[in-house]
Write an enzyme that holds these catalytic residues in place. Structure first.
Site, short mmCIF file in Angstrom:
data_model
loop_
_atom_site.label_atom_id
_atom_site.label_comp_id
_atom_site.label_asym_id
_atom_site.label_seq_id
_atom_site.Cartn_x
_atom_site.Cartn_y
_atom_site.Cartn_z
N GLN A 74 0.71 -1.32 -0.11
CA GLN A 74 -0.02 0.04 0.06
C GLN A 74 1.15 1.25 0.14
O GLN A 74 0.39 2.49 0.36
CB GLN A 74 -1.08 -0.10 1.21
CG GLN A 74 -1.93 -1.23 1.26
CD GLN A 74 -2.89 -0.77 0.13
OE1 GLN A 74 -3.12 0.26 -0.58
NE2 GLN A 74 -3.52 -2.03 -0.46
N SER A 75 1.89 1.11 -0.48
CA SER A 75 2.97 2.26 -0.40
C SER A 75 2.36 3.71 -1.44
O SER A 75 2.07 3.32 -2.51
CB SER A 75 4.20 1.91 -1.31
OG SER A 75 5.10 3.09 -1.68
N ASN A 76 2.36 4.68 -0.54
CA ASN A 76 1.96 5.93 -1.23
C ASN A 76 2.92 6.41 -2.32
O ASN A 76 2.64 7.09 -3.20
CB ASN A 76 1.78 6.86 -0.12
CG ASN A 76 0.46 6.55 0.98
OD1 ASN A 76 -0.41 6.36 0.51
ND2 ASN A 76 0.89 6.61 2.27
#
Length: 324
Positions: A74-76
């Site tokens: 879920q890396s921004n």
């Protein structure tokens, strides 16, 4: 060699007063401001785009046609790397920890919409993730592509320049500010703010992304300052990590609800939720005091909320059904 940044976002972002949230956490109505770096524009917004303007600028100057980076599912940062690539007509390859199907929706949905290719590295540590990304770059070169490896979280001394600029914006927008509170993940955001505003002004709330986040902050900040401060001299709170980076802590969950119900501002469970929980704790123990102007940096991350089942369940539990 220094390369100019590429323009990817809309600056300056707003700095807004938050009187109802201030009152709820024990500050005066004019004490608390929110720096809206969730409103940077491209790819769903967020702080990582400031760093990418510099790191991608360097990649373009070196002739890259493909951006490669690493992160959690879920890396921004991975999402905004994909957005930067799409905006500039480049390819994006995201090397992510874990396996397909372990995480869904949220940032991953946007990664796909933005056209990124995913490489799943399996259950690896940071060194293993870096090695997987290096292998991906080698394969791309062998196929004739020109990849540029963008650092984890976008954080480097070069990327920190984006938050030097943010600190300069804050000086103009919020005169007399005493404390700037920000989530501390990979270190580059806090590093740039420290370089612009001074170590005594910036309070970083550790989210559990690194074993020694203060060392990373100082590594990235050092090229931009004249010395006199060490990693031990940074203001870092490490009381909000809880059971780990990807977990939803009780204080962060309460902070999400409080920000939403006092100011209509939505935070994320990993970064800004913890950062606000850290600010609340800092007010409680006297590190941040009423009568002093404080800025909370909203670094974005909303899509990650929708990829966090525990946070979604918590949010949905707050709804009330009214009979017709």
């Amino acid at each position: 060699m220094s390369h100019p940044p590429v323009q990817l976002a809309t600056f300056p972002t707003p700095a807004e007063p938050a009187p109802r949230l201030a009152a709820a956490i024990g500050l005066g109505p004019e004490d608390l401001w929110v720096k809206r770096d969730d409103l940077t524009g491209v790819g769903g917004g967020g702080n990582k785009i400031r760093k990418l303007e510099w790191t991608v600028g360097a990649a373009l100057a070196e002739g890259a046609d493909t951006l490669v980076t690493t992160g959690a599912p879920q890396s921004n940062h991975a999402r905004l790397t994909a957005a930067a690539a799409a905006r500039l007509g480049l390819a994006a390859v995201l090397v992510l920890r874990g396996s397909p199907g372990e995480s869904r929706s949220g940032n991953l949905a946007l990664d796909g919409l933005l056209g990124a290719r995913l490489v799943w590295a399996g259950d690896v540590d940071r060194a293993g993730l870096d090695a997987a990304a290096a292998e991906v770059c080698e394969r791309l070169r062998a196929s004739g592509a020109r990849p540029a490896l963008i650092p984890f979280g976008g954080s480097s001394a070069l990327g920190a320049r984006g938050y030097v600029r943010c600190g300069e914006e804050l000086r103009a927008q919020v005169p007399g500010l005493r404390t700037v509170v920000v989530a501390l993940g990979s270190g580059g955001t806090m590093a740039g703010l420290v370089a612009a505003l001074g170590a005594e002004t910036v309070l970083g709330v550790d989210v559990g992304a690194l074993a020694d986040p203060a060392a990373a902050v100082w590594e990235f900040a050092a090229p931009h300052v004249d010395g006199g401060v060490t990693a031990d001299g940074l203001r870092v709170r490490r009381d909000q990590v809880g059971a780990g980076y990807a977990t939803l802590t009780g204080p962060a969950a309460q902070a999400l609800r409080l920000a939403a119900r006092t100011e209509g501002i939505v935070l994320d469970p990993v970064y800004t939720g913890r950062a606000l929980a850290g600010l609340i704790a800092a007010v409680r123990d006297g590190d941040v005091r009423p009568g002093e102007r404080t800025v909370f940096v909203h670094t974005g991350g909303l899509p990650g909320l929708f990829g966090h089942p525990e946070a979604v369940a918590y949010a949905e539990a707050g709804t009330r059904t009214v009979e017709r």
